[in-house]
Scaffold this motif. Structure first.
Motif, PDB file in Angstrom:
ATOM      1  N   GLN A   1       6.587  -4.501   7.705  1.00  0.00           N
ATOM      2  CA  GLN A   1       5.124  -4.511   7.688  1.00  0.00           C
ATOM      3  C   GLN A   1       4.584  -3.152   7.261  1.00  0.00           C
ATOM      4  N   GLU A   2       5.216  -2.080   7.732  1.00  0.00           N
ATOM      5  CA  GLU A   2       4.789  -0.730   7.361  1.00  0.00           C
ATOM      6  C   GLU A   2       4.941  -0.499   5.857  1.00  0.00           C
ATOM      7  N   LYS A   3       6.045  -0.995   5.287  1.00  0.00           N
ATOM      8  CA  LYS A   3       6.247  -0.864   3.840  1.00  0.00           C
ATOM      9  C   LYS A   3       5.162  -1.615   3.076  1.00  0.00           C
ATOM     10  N   LEU A   4       4.823  -2.794   3.578  1.00  0.00           N
ATOM     11  CA  LEU A   4       3.786  -3.598   2.929  1.00  0.00           C
ATOM     12  C   LEU A   4       2.440  -2.884   2.979  1.00  0.00           C
ATOM     13  N   GLU A   5       2.070  -2.360   4.152  1.00  0.00           N
ATOM     14  CA  GLU A   5       0.800  -1.655   4.296  1.00  0.00           C
ATOM     15  C   GLU A   5       0.772  -0.386   3.454  1.00  0.00           C
ATOM     16  N   GLU A   6       1.919   0.294   3.391  1.00  0.00           N
ATOM     17  CA  GLU A   6       2.007   1.519   2.582  1.00  0.00           C
ATOM     18  C   GLU A   6       1.772   1.202   1.115  1.00  0.00           C
ATOM     19  N   TRP A   7       2.368   0.104   0.641  1.00  0.00           N
ATOM     20  CA  TRP A   7       2.199  -0.286  -0.764  1.00  0.00           C
ATOM     21  C   TRP A   7       0.750  -0.662  -1.034  1.00  0.00           C
ATOM     22  N   LYS A   8       0.136  -1.421  -0.129  1.00  0.00           N
ATOM     23  CA  LYS A   8      -1.249  -1.855  -0.323  1.00  0.00           C
ATOM     24  C   LYS A   8      -2.210  -0.672  -0.334  1.00  0.00           C
ATOM     25  N   ALA A   9      -1.891   0.370   0.435  1.00  0.00           N
ATOM     26  CA  ALA A   9      -2.752   1.554   0.487  1.00  0.00           C
ATOM     27  C   ALA A   9      -2.720   2.336  -0.822  1.00  0.00           C
ATOM     28  N   LYS A  10      -1.615   2.219  -1.556  1.00  0.00           N
ATOM     29  CA  LYS A  10      -1.455   2.987  -2.788  1.00  0.00           C
ATOM     30  C   LYS A  10      -1.942   2.226  -4.016  1.00  0.00           C
ATOM     31  N   LYS A  11      -1.946   0.902  -3.939  1.00  0.00           N
ATOM     32  CA  LYS A  11      -2.260   0.082  -5.107  1.00  0.00           C
ATOM     33  C   LYS A  11      -3.639  -0.545  -4.990  1.00  0.00           C
ATOM     34  N   ASP A  12      -4.238  -0.797  -6.157  1.00  0.00           N
ATOM     35  CA  ASP A  12      -5.499  -1.537  -6.174  1.00  0.00           C
ATOM     36  C   ASP A  12      -5.215  -2.991  -5.800  1.00  0.00           C
ATOM     37  N   PRO A  13      -6.117  -3.616  -5.050  1.00  0.00           N
ATOM     38  CA  PRO A  13      -5.900  -5.019  -4.661  1.00  0.00           C
ATOM     39  C   PRO A  13      -5.790  -5.908  -5.896  1.00  0.00           C
ATOM     40  N   ILE A  14      -4.704  -6.646  -5.978  1.00  0.00           N
ATOM     41  CA  ILE A  14      -4.506  -7.592  -7.076  1.00  0.00           C
ATOM     42  C   ILE A  14      -3.968  -8.891  -6.482  1.00  0.00           C
TER      43      ILE A  14
END
Length: 328
Positions: free
Chosen positions: A300-313
């Motif tokens: 879950q932390e990896k997922l949240e980390e990725w979402k924080a860095k990328k624009d929502p798509i």
């Protein structure tokens, strides 16, 4: 062996392993590079291998001063195995004549063996003359110089189904595959790998799209071993197949097996978090981990980390991605 000799042997092994570990440190290649860059040699590495492979090989064991001599020796053997290039042998033991409506053709049974392995590591596929012919044309487009001296069995106007002609072609195709595989850039090419795997993958994904998960899984499990041996220097290329296996196991309500193959896929994407399968796979693994009572917080932390860095798509689910593979 006295104590001084025992200590000397341990020191020598530690120094040797340290040299190997230092010598093997590389940087990852670009995800989009479909031509693997590693020609692995136990003595000299002219080009850098994939970092993912090195991380996988060292994840379970690394040299340290607390190891016994036996453990160090085992580590040394594992490192040497990683250095060896996987070599494949091609055998064509039999054929069968197929008559379908107005067409008639010969199917050649190809057994692909890894040198030094037992039957459990063999792959069996079937190809007809036209499949070989298409491969030859495709390779000539890209590797005209390399293919200059490679001969291809010609078609005959008559006698194509005689025992004599079929036996001649069996030997010719066996030699043809051996020669192609001996050439580095050809054996790593997508065209050569597709020839050996694409028909089976197309059938497997067709079964998956039709909801025939048991049959799809059976084929995918047959193909993945061959794919991994053919693409050893480019482990990311097998991620779609691994994820399709995850989808099949999940839909067949085998969460433990789905999680096992999901871990394999994630390990190949550690350095490729922009890969289209990364987020759908993470989301699926979180669901599976929760269902199995495993640690899902780190995922879950990896997922949240990725979402924080990328624009929502918009991200497809793992199954939505899988059913889109090999659509004609």
């Amino acid at each position: 062996m006295d104590q001084d000799s025992h200590c000397t042997a341990e020191r020598e092994l530690l120094e040797a392993v340290s040299r190997i570990a230092t010598f093997s440190t590389t940087s990852p290649s670009d995800e989009e590079n479909n031509q693997p860059k590693a020609e692995i040699s136990c003595q000299v590495r002219k080009e850098n291998p994939e970092k993912d492979d090195l991380q996988d090989s060292s994840a379970s064991l690394s040299p340290n001063s607390s190891m016994t001599t036996k453990e160090l020796q085992e580590y040394w053997r594992n490192e040497k195995r990683q250095c060896r290039q996987v070599k494949l042998l091609f055998e064509i033991p039999s054929t069968r004549i197929v008559e379908h409506h107005l067409s008639k053709y010969v199917m050649y049974k190809i057994i692909i063996l890894q040198t030094g392995s037992f039957d459990s590591n063999k792959s069996v596929i079937e190809r007809r003359y036209s499949d070989f012919e298409k491969l030859h044309r495709n390779l000539l487009e890209e590797f005209s110089e390399e293919m200059e001296d490679v001969t291809f069995p010609k078609k005959t106007l008559t006698g194509n189904f005689t025992e004599e002609i079929i036996n001649e072609r069996k030997l010719a195709f066996k030699d043809y595959l051996r020669i192609l595989y001996s050439m580095k850039y050809i054996r790593r090419s997508k065209k050569f790998i597709d020839f050996l795997t694409r028909l089976e993958l197309q059938e497997a994904y067709g079964c998956l799209r039709g909801g025939h998960y048991t049959k799809a899984l059976e084929i995918l499990l047959e193909v993945i071993g061959l794919q991994e041996r053919l693409t050893k220097g480019n482990p990311v290329s097998v991620v779609p197949t691994l994820c399709a296996i995850v989808v099949c196991h999940k839909d067949l309500e085998n969460p433990a097996s789905a999680f096992e193959y999901g871990e394999k896929a994630l390990s190949r994407l550690r350095m490729h978090t922009s890969h289209r399968y990364y987020i759908p796979l993470l989301e699926t693994m979180i669901t599976l981990a929760y269902e199995l009572g495993k640690d899902f917080l780190s995922l879950q932390e990896k997922l949240e980390e990725w979402k924080a860095k990328k624009d929502p798509i918009r991200v497809f689910t793992l199954k939505e991605l899988a059913v889109r593979e090999y659509v004609q």
